[in-house]
Write an enzyme that holds these catalytic residues in place. Structure first.
Site, PDB file in Angstrom:
ATOM      1  N   LYS A 154       0.867  -1.090  -0.170  1.00  0.00           N
ATOM      2  CA  LYS A 154       0.009  -0.018  -0.101  1.00  0.00           C
ATOM      3  C   LYS A 154       0.873   1.291  -0.063  1.00  0.00           C
ATOM      4  O   LYS A 154       1.661   1.296   0.868  1.00  0.00           O
ATOM      5  CB  LYS A 154      -0.766  -0.092   1.247  1.00  0.00           C
ATOM      6  CG  LYS A 154      -2.488   0.467   1.100  1.00  0.00           C
ATOM      7  CD  LYS A 154      -2.889  -0.008   2.375  1.00  0.00           C
ATOM      8  CE  LYS A 154      -4.509   0.760   2.587  1.00  0.00           C
ATOM      9  NZ  LYS A 154      -4.778   0.715   3.726  1.00  0.00           N
TER      10      LYS A 154
HETATM   11  C1  E4P Z   1      -8.308   0.993   4.463  1.00  0.00           C
HETATM   12  O1  E4P Z   1      -7.652   0.668   3.331  1.00  0.00           O
HETATM   13  C2  E4P Z   1      -8.053   2.196   5.038  1.00  0.00           C
HETATM   14  O2  E4P Z   1      -6.854   2.339   5.455  1.00  0.00           O
HETATM   15  C3  E4P Z   1      -9.333   2.360   5.952  1.00  0.00           C
HETATM   16  O3  E4P Z   1     -10.628   1.740   5.301  1.00  0.00           O
HETATM   17  C4  E4P Z   1      -9.485   3.654   6.326  1.00  0.00           C
HETATM   18  O4  E4P Z   1     -10.626   3.873   7.435  1.00  0.00           O
HETATM   19  P1  E4P Z   1     -10.720   5.082   8.365  1.00  0.00           P
HETATM   20  O5  E4P Z   1     -11.030   6.254   7.474  1.00  0.00           O
HETATM   21  O6  E4P Z   1     -12.254   4.578   8.989  1.00  0.00           O
HETATM   22  O7  E4P Z   1      -9.758   5.219   9.279  1.00  0.00           O
END
Ligand code: E4P
Length: 220
Positions: free
Chosen positions: A83
């Site tokens: 990522k």
């Molecule tokens: C996943 O890939 C993201 O990092 C995550 O869904 C972010 O979620 P949040 O906005 O609830 O922290």
């Protein structure tokens, strides 16, 4: 539509795997911090029980260090999707890792132009954050709609991974639009099957059944 679980908590993932709807997992530095365990150990453990893509996020911000971290994360298991943040360096790292056939999830996407650039950099997944856009008074789902149309217009293979999902309505909206994947916190996954009428109906069936005095299995 694929469902990824948005957590670094192995116990919660283990509990969900037998349902058959865990197609992958996403983590981020905040989820790793919340889980509290060593990152490499956590990612390896998740990859050993989940066969689909498991996103592990870099934390460096310059190209060289980000690429080095990405290569290391990719070496932890075959199903790691590295990522990277949606920055210029992140996009360059995305391109470099894709050239080595490593899966890449480009994260922290908040606009259609960002999503277009990620697809051009060869991203395997783009992660638009719907909940965080809703939080600032925008409609996160409008972005999903735009990205799905743009990717279809040009035949991009990048999968739209709806992230920052907060409610089951987000899941319905993403499915209606035709997003490829939604990554869901375990809490939202449980909300998907729970319904008050299911509980009410089941309670009534069980009460009536009890009155019959019967058992389905022959008595031993
Ligand atoms: C996943 O890939 C993201 O990092 C995550 O869904 C972010 O979620 P949040 O906005 O609830 O922290």
């Amino acid at each position: 539509m694929k469902f990824f679980v948005d957590t670094a908590d192995i116990k919660q993932i283990e509990e969900l795997i037998p349902t058959g709807f865990v197609d992958g997992v996403t983590t981020n530095p905040s989820l790793i911090a919340k889980n509290g365990d060593d990152m490499a150990k956590t990612i390896k453990a998740i990859c050993s029980i989940v066969s689909g893509p498991v996103s592990a996020e870099v934390t460096a911000t310059d190209f060289d260090s980000m690429l080095e971290e990405g290569k290391y994360l990719a070496s932890l298991a075959k199903n790691v999707a590295v990522k990277v943040p949606l920055t210029m360096h992140g996009l360059k790292v995305c391109k470099a890792l894709r050239e080595q056939d490593t899966k890449v999830n480009v994260t922290l996407c908040f606009s259609a132009t960002q999503a277009l650039l990620a697809a051009k950099a060869g991203a395997s997944f783009i992660s638009p954050f719907v909940g965080r856009l809703d939080d600032i008074g925008e409609k996160g789902m409008d972005l999903i709609e735009d990205i799905v149309v743009i990717y279809e217009n040009y035949g991009f293979e990048t999968e739209v991974l709806v992230a920052s999902v907060r409610t089951s309505q987000h899941v319905i909206d993403a499915a209606v639009i035709g997003a490829h994947v939604a990554t869901l916190p375990p809490k939202v996954i449980h909300e998907l099957y729970e319904h008050p009428l299911t509980k009410k109906g089941l309670d009534a069936f069980l009460d009536d059944w009890k009155k019959t005095g019967q058992s389905i299995l022959p008595k031993k």
